[in-house]
Design a protein around this motif. Structure first.
Motif, PDB file in Angstrom:
ATOM      1  N   CYS A 106      63.325 118.113  -1.176  1.00 23.29           N
ATOM      2  CA  CYS A 106      63.315 116.912   0.010  1.00 23.29           C
ATOM      3  C   CYS A 106      63.690 115.871  -0.413  1.00 23.29           C
ATOM      4  O   CYS A 106      63.247 115.402  -1.845  1.00 23.29           O
ATOM      5  CB  CYS A 106      61.864 117.367   0.562  1.00 23.29           C
ATOM      6  SG  CYS A 106      61.586 118.571   1.646  1.00 23.29           S
ATOM      7  N   THR A 107      64.014 114.922   0.234  1.00 23.25           N
ATOM      8  CA  THR A 107      64.403 113.682  -0.345  1.00 23.25           C
ATOM      9  C   THR A 107      64.028 112.692   0.717  1.00 23.25           C
ATOM     10  O   THR A 107      64.197 112.824   2.007  1.00 23.25           O
ATOM     11  CB  THR A 107      66.072 113.599  -0.540  1.00 23.25           C
ATOM     12  OG1 THR A 107      66.714 113.670   0.740  1.00 23.25           O
ATOM     13  CG2 THR A 107      66.412 114.289  -1.692  1.00 23.25           C
ATOM     14  N   VAL A 108      63.832 111.265   0.207  1.00 25.00           N
ATOM     15  CA  VAL A 108      63.408 110.147   1.106  1.00 25.00           C
ATOM     16  C   VAL A 108      64.612 109.240   0.458  1.00 25.00           C
ATOM     17  O   VAL A 108      64.797 108.674  -0.665  1.00 25.00           O
ATOM     18  CB  VAL A 108      62.352 109.584   0.770  1.00 25.00           C
ATOM     19  CG1 VAL A 108      62.173 108.437   1.686  1.00 25.00           C
ATOM     20  CG2 VAL A 108      61.067 110.702   1.111  1.00 25.00           C
ATOM     21  N   SER A 109      65.484 108.765   1.531  1.00 21.96           N
ATOM     22  CA  SER A 109      66.411 107.873   1.108  1.00 21.96           C
ATOM     23  C   SER A 109      66.029 106.404   1.143  1.00 21.96           C
ATOM     24  O   SER A 109      65.310 106.119   1.983  1.00 21.96           O
ATOM     25  CB  SER A 109      67.735 107.794   2.064  1.00 21.96           C
ATOM     26  OG  SER A 109      67.384 107.712   3.330  1.00 21.96           O
ATOM     27  N   THR A 110      66.502 105.500   0.407  1.00 24.56           N
ATOM     28  CA  THR A 110      66.023 103.998   0.213  1.00 24.56           C
ATOM     29  C   THR A 110      67.063 103.097   0.973  1.00 24.56           C
ATOM     30  O   THR A 110      68.198 103.888   1.149  1.00 24.56           O
ATOM     31  CB  THR A 110      66.042 103.385  -1.258  1.00 24.56           C
ATOM     32  OG1 THR A 110      67.394 103.863  -1.822  1.00 24.56           O
ATOM     33  CG2 THR A 110      64.909 104.316  -1.958  1.00 24.56           C
TER      34      THR A 110
END
Length: 341
Positions: A46-50
């Protein structure tokens, strides 16, 4: 050297060696292919984009993301500020790497490594992410001015760790995760899951509703920021004696909006949750993506964006037929559940 050592290799022995070599090559090719498929569509990350031109994603495993979403939801249920959620997430990152573990120093357990011997609860309670998150927040809010304290100070006053400065290294990522999971940053959170988890199991609307109400509170299904009667929260219409007709809920939405039903094509079950504000909608949408594998959620949509498990590597896409200029944005969060193969 003996005579037998100089004899030519028998034809069948040479064939065996060639076959073994091909078997090794096929094994290597299969491994590479499996790694490619897993990294593209499997339950890998899972990723959180900045935000900003120089974007650098924060990556975590689906198990960690699901636990982070639960911690955030419990904070939301208690109407706590983002700072409280950031402190809780950074603490769990340090204590357990956001994993609900059944071991630790002495009798420490769970996401926050809480100890039964220190009054945190029973072993069963502490290894329940909803309970352990609630207990952390219970102690955090008792600290005067906790939201203005340095994160390490606030976390240490709750945890009483032997390494209080260790929490600081997680603050940046915890803040990034908080902004996404509270819904402040739209379409910023994604998980690659494969088709609804890839195990061929059907999603259960009842299980999704139960998890939502347990983590966010019973009023979540009515789309209200205030508690509503339990009947309305569970998708059951109010009686006339409750102050409304048979189609109204205390949140001002029809009972069918809060209940599970078939999707537009009549094939897959779907849970819809009215969202009065964009942040609330994205908070619920990101929660659904974080729990997609375990709850067998095949598709999540909100506003003019859609996330699909079968193409999850693409993240949030613009929904077909949507046009923000014509006011066609979807005002409820829709979770379409997988059906059994």
């Amino acid at each position: 050297m003996s005579r037998s050592d100089t004899r030519p290799t028998k034809p069948h022995a040479k064939k065996l060696r060639i076959a073994a070599a091909f078997a090794v090559l096929f094994s290597i090719a299969g491994y590479v292919a499996a790694q490619y498929v897993t990294s593209a569509t499997g339950p890998a990350r899972c990723t959180v984009s900045t935000a900003g031109a120089e974007s650098k994603d924060y990556e975590l495993r689906p198990e960690q993301a699901a636990n982070a979403a639960t911690i955030t939801a419990v904070g939301s249920q208690r109407r706590l500020p983002e700072r409280a959620v950031t402190i809780a997430l950074a603490t769990a990152m340090q204590e357990s790497s956001l994993r609900n573990i059944s071991h630790g120093d002495r009798d420490s357990l769970g996401l926050f490594q809480q100890r039964p011997s220190q009054g945190w609860g029973t072993q069963k309670q502490i290894t329940d992410p909803v309970y352990s998150s609630g207990k952390f927040y219970d102690r955090l809010v008792r600290i005067p001015g906790y939201s203005r304290l340095p994160l390490t100070v606030a976390a240490q006053r709750v945890q009483r760790s032997g390494y209080p400065q260790a929490y600081a290294k997680h603050e940046a990522n915890a803040s990034l995760l908080t902004a996404a999971l509270t819904g402040r940053r739209a379409a910023a959170f994604n998980c690659t899951t494969g088709p609804a988890g890839g195990d061929g199991k059907a999603g259960s609307p009842a299980q999704v509703r139960e998890r939502l109400m347990r983590e966010f509170g019973k009023d979540v299904l009515a789309g209200s920021e205030k508690p509503v009667p339990a009947a309305a929260a569970e998708g059951v219409g109010l009686r006339e004696s409750d102050g409304g007709d048979a189609r109204e809920s205390a949140g001002g939405y029809s009972r069918t909006q809060a209940a599970a039903r078939l999707s537009a094509d009549g094939k897959e079950p779907e849970v819809r949750i009215p969202a009065r504000a964009d942040e609330r909608g994205w908070e619920l949408a990101h929660w659904a993506v974080a729990h997609a594998s375990e709850l067998h959620i095949a598709q999540v949509s909100f506003g003019d964006r859609v996330w699909d498990a079968s193409s999850s590597e693409q993240g949030w896409r613009t929904r077909e037929g949507s046009d923000s200029g014509t006011g066609s944005k979807q005002t409820s969060v829709r979770m379409r559940l997988a059906t059994a193969d």
